[in-house]
Scaffold this motif. Structure first.
Motif, PDB file in Angstrom:
ATOM      1  N   MET A 136      16.799  80.897 -20.462  1.00  0.00           N
ATOM      2  CA  MET A 136      16.863  82.333 -20.693  1.00  0.00           C
ATOM      3  C   MET A 136      16.824  82.641 -22.186  1.00  0.00           C
ATOM      4  N   GLN A 137      16.053  83.660 -22.559  1.00  0.00           N
ATOM      5  CA  GLN A 137      15.972  84.053 -23.963  1.00  0.00           C
ATOM      6  C   GLN A 137      17.252  84.763 -24.390  1.00  0.00           C
ATOM      7  N   VAL A 138      17.653  84.550 -25.642  1.00  0.00           N
ATOM      8  CA  VAL A 138      18.784  85.275 -26.215  1.00  0.00           C
ATOM      9  C   VAL A 138      18.296  85.840 -27.547  1.00  0.00           C
ATOM     10  N   ARG A 139      17.408  86.812 -27.471  1.00  0.00           N
ATOM     11  CA  ARG A 139      16.749  87.324 -28.663  1.00  0.00           C
ATOM     12  C   ARG A 139      17.630  88.222 -29.517  1.00  0.00           C
ATOM     13  N   PHE A 140      18.750  88.678 -28.977  1.00  0.00           N
ATOM     14  CA  PHE A 140      19.534  89.682 -29.690  1.00  0.00           C
ATOM     15  C   PHE A 140      20.963  89.245 -29.981  1.00  0.00           C
ATOM     16  N   ALA A 141      21.185  87.936 -30.010  1.00  0.00           N
ATOM     17  CA  ALA A 141      22.509  87.425 -30.352  1.00  0.00           C
ATOM     18  C   ALA A 141      22.896  87.902 -31.752  1.00  0.00           C
ATOM     19  N   GLY A 142      24.073  88.493 -31.855  1.00  0.00           N
ATOM     20  CA  GLY A 142      24.548  88.987 -33.146  1.00  0.00           C
ATOM     21  C   GLY A 142      23.968  90.321 -33.559  1.00  0.00           C
ATOM     22  N   LYS A 143      23.108  90.901 -32.739  1.00  0.00           N
ATOM     23  CA  LYS A 143      22.488  92.190 -33.053  1.00  0.00           C
ATOM     24  C   LYS A 143      23.234  93.322 -32.344  1.00  0.00           C
ATOM     25  N   THR A 144      23.310  94.471 -33.013  1.00  0.00           N
ATOM     26  CA  THR A 144      23.930  95.655 -32.424  1.00  0.00           C
ATOM     27  C   THR A 144      22.857  96.663 -32.063  1.00  0.00           C
ATOM     28  N   ILE A 145      22.909  97.132 -30.824  1.00  0.00           N
ATOM     29  CA  ILE A 145      21.880  98.028 -30.302  1.00  0.00           C
ATOM     30  C   ILE A 145      22.524  99.270 -29.715  1.00  0.00           C
ATOM     31  N   ILE A 146      22.006 100.433 -30.061  1.00  0.00           N
ATOM     32  CA  ILE A 146      22.399 101.700 -29.444  1.00  0.00           C
ATOM     33  C   ILE A 146      21.301 102.123 -28.479  1.00  0.00           C
ATOM     34  N   VAL A 147      21.686 102.549 -27.287  1.00  0.00           N
ATOM     35  CA  VAL A 147      20.743 103.100 -26.319  1.00  0.00           C
ATOM     36  C   VAL A 147      21.281 104.439 -25.842  1.00  0.00           C
ATOM     37  N   THR A 148      20.528 105.514 -26.057  1.00  0.00           N
ATOM     38  CA  THR A 148      20.940 106.814 -25.527  1.00  0.00           C
ATOM     39  C   THR A 148      20.276 107.052 -24.177  1.00  0.00           C
ATOM     40  N   GLY A 149      20.842 107.995 -23.434  1.00  0.00           N
ATOM     41  CA  GLY A 149      20.356 108.211 -22.075  1.00  0.00           C
ATOM     42  C   GLY A 149      20.615 106.997 -21.212  1.00  0.00           C
ATOM     43  N   ALA A 150      21.731 106.306 -21.497  1.00  0.00           N
ATOM     44  CA  ALA A 150      22.004 105.021 -20.853  1.00  0.00           C
ATOM     45  C   ALA A 150      22.803 105.146 -19.565  1.00  0.00           C
ATOM     46  N   GLY A 151      22.999 106.374 -19.091  1.00  0.00           N
ATOM     47  CA  GLY A 151      23.773 106.554 -17.872  1.00  0.00           C
ATOM     48  C   GLY A 151      23.012 106.232 -16.606  1.00  0.00           C
ATOM     49  N   SER A 152      21.697 106.126 -16.696  1.00  0.00           N
ATOM     50  CA  SER A 152      20.884 105.855 -15.500  1.00  0.00           C
ATOM     51  C   SER A 152      19.482 105.450 -15.922  1.00  0.00           C
ATOM     52  N   GLY A 153      18.674 105.115 -14.948  1.00  0.00           N
ATOM     53  CA  GLY A 153      17.245 104.910 -15.146  1.00  0.00           C
ATOM     54  C   GLY A 153      16.864 103.936 -16.231  1.00  0.00           C
ATOM     55  N   ILE A 154      15.907 104.336 -17.057  1.00  0.00           N
ATOM     56  CA  ILE A 154      15.375 103.472 -18.106  1.00  0.00           C
ATOM     57  C   ILE A 154      16.463 103.091 -19.105  1.00  0.00           C
ATOM     58  N   GLY A 155      17.305 104.047 -19.478  1.00  0.00           N
ATOM     59  CA  GLY A 155      18.368 103.750 -20.435  1.00  0.00           C
ATOM     60  C   GLY A 155      19.343 102.720 -19.933  1.00  0.00           C
ATOM     61  N   ARG A 156      19.745 102.856 -18.676  1.00  0.00           N
ATOM     62  CA  ARG A 156      20.685 101.878 -18.100  1.00  0.00           C
ATOM     63  C   ARG A 156      20.043 100.495 -18.032  1.00  0.00           C
ATOM     64  N   ALA A 157      18.814 100.437 -17.545  1.00  0.00           N
ATOM     65  CA  ALA A 157      18.125  99.151 -17.433  1.00  0.00           C
ATOM     66  C   ALA A 157      17.957  98.494 -18.798  1.00  0.00           C
ATOM     67  N   THR A 158      17.639  99.295 -19.814  1.00  0.00           N
ATOM     68  CA  THR A 158      17.423  98.761 -21.151  1.00  0.00           C
ATOM     69  C   THR A 158      18.726  98.283 -21.768  1.00  0.00           C
ATOM     70  N   ALA A 159      19.785  99.069 -21.632  1.00  0.00           N
ATOM     71  CA  ALA A 159      21.083  98.670 -22.179  1.00  0.00           C
ATOM     72  C   ALA A 159      21.543  97.348 -21.580  1.00  0.00           C
ATOM     73  N   ARG A 160      21.416  97.214 -20.293  1.00  0.00           N
ATOM     74  CA  ARG A 160      21.844  95.977 -19.633  1.00  0.00           C
ATOM     75  C   ARG A 160      20.957  94.796 -20.020  1.00  0.00           C
ATOM     76  N   ALA A 161      19.674  95.067 -20.206  1.00  0.00           N
ATOM     77  CA  ALA A 161      18.760  93.988 -20.598  1.00  0.00           C
ATOM     78  C   ALA A 161      19.072  93.493 -22.007  1.00  0.00           C
ATOM     79  N   PHE A 162      19.369  94.411 -22.926  1.00  0.00           N
ATOM     80  CA  PHE A 162      19.770  94.005 -24.274  1.00  0.00           C
ATOM     81  C   PHE A 162      21.042  93.157 -24.224  1.00  0.00           C
ATOM     82  N   ALA A 163      21.999  93.583 -23.419  1.00  0.00           N
ATOM     83  CA  ALA A 163      23.258  92.840 -23.308  1.00  0.00           C
ATOM     84  C   ALA A 163      23.031  91.456 -22.711  1.00  0.00           C
ATOM     85  N   ALA A 164      22.135  91.365 -21.745  1.00  0.00           N
ATOM     86  CA  ALA A 164      21.848  90.087 -21.108  1.00  0.00           C
ATOM     87  C   ALA A 164      21.229  89.094 -22.074  1.00  0.00           C
TER      88      ALA A 164
END
Length: 263
Positions: A1-29
């Motif tokens: 599994m890739q860990v491209r964002f270790a040590g990086k801080t990411i803000i995602v707005t509109g993260a309560g559902s849909g694209i924002g939620r999927a993106t926030a979780r993907a960054f965390a993963a």
């Protein structure tokens, strides 16, 4: 599994559902330290079970809230590397002659001023980290007419130009700015259309105008967002990427004319 964002801080707005939620979780993963932001309490569900994520309730079109969001990310995680300005509203499907100034004002406030505020307040903090990425969710409706209501389409066209302008103004900063232009994706914004199609047995018609003959899912947009935010896209800047099954290669529509509809 890739860990491209270790040590990086990411803000995602509109993260309560849909694209924002999927993106926030993907960054965390992929190891990212995520600040998920939304006007809705549902943003708490987005970060549930994630050890490296926090949730904040904010209005993406309010300057004070964006300043507070950026400050919170930097205070909690020590800096900022990526901002995904994803929050948006549809504004409905009323035509130019049926919509109000109030509706246009609100759509532009959230969909266009929101990304402007994200760039304005996030870019200086990202520069402090040596560079990073800003992503804005636009739409294929911003590329040309036929894929959304007038207010929504105009706001998303503005986002695309904003991204191009910001990329130029951030020259030499090592901060890349790009837009993602989703086509028909099943999200909270489009849920009523999807539910109705299923109710009447026409779910096979969803996405029929694109060459893939289907609608997309939020995770397909999230995959592109992660690529554009990563070092793999280090030479991609000031671009609007359509992720739409090929819809924008043609944009076939029924044209609405003044006072009547042409078929």
């Amino acid at each position: 599994m890739q860990v491209r964002f270790a040590g990086k801080t990411i803000i995602v707005t509109g993260a309560g559902s849909g694209i924002g939620r999927a993106t926030a979780r993907a960054f965390a993963a992929e190891g990212g330290q995520v600040v998920a932001a939304d006007l809705s309490d549902a943003v708490e569900e987005t970060v549930a079970g994630l050890d490296n994520a926090i949730a904040l309730r904010i209005d993406a079109g309010d300057e004070g809230d964006i300043q507070r969001l950026v400050a919170a990310a930097c205070d909690h995680f020590g800096g900022l590397d990526v901002f995904h300005a994803n929050a948006g509203i549809s504004g409905g499907a009323d035509g130019i002659f049926d919509s109000s100034v109030e509706l246009w004002t609100e759509v532009l406030r959230v969909n266009l001023i929101g990304p402007f505020l994200a760039i304005k307040h996030a870019a200086p903090r990202i520069v402090e980290r040596g560079g990073g990425a800003i992503l804005c969710t636009a739409s294929v409706a911003g590329l040309r007419s036929g894929a959304g209501g007038p207010a929504y389409s105009a706001s998303k066209a503005g986002v695309i130009n904003l991204v191009q302008t910001a990329a130029q103004q951030l020259a030499t900063s090592n901060v890349r700015v790009n837009a993602i232009c989703p086509g028909l994706i099943e999200t909270g914004m489009t849920q009523r259309a999807f539910d109705y199609a299923r109710e009447v047995g026409k779910q096979d018609k969803l996405g029929q105008l694109n060459p893939l003959r289907r609608a997309g899912v939020p995770e397909e947009i999230a995959s592109v967002a992660l690529f554009l935010a990563s070092d793999e896209a280090s030479y991609v800047n000031g671009q609007a990427w359509a992720v739409d099954g090929g819809l924008s290669s043609s944009h076939p529509v029924t044209r609405q004319m003044f006072g009547k509809t042409a078929f």
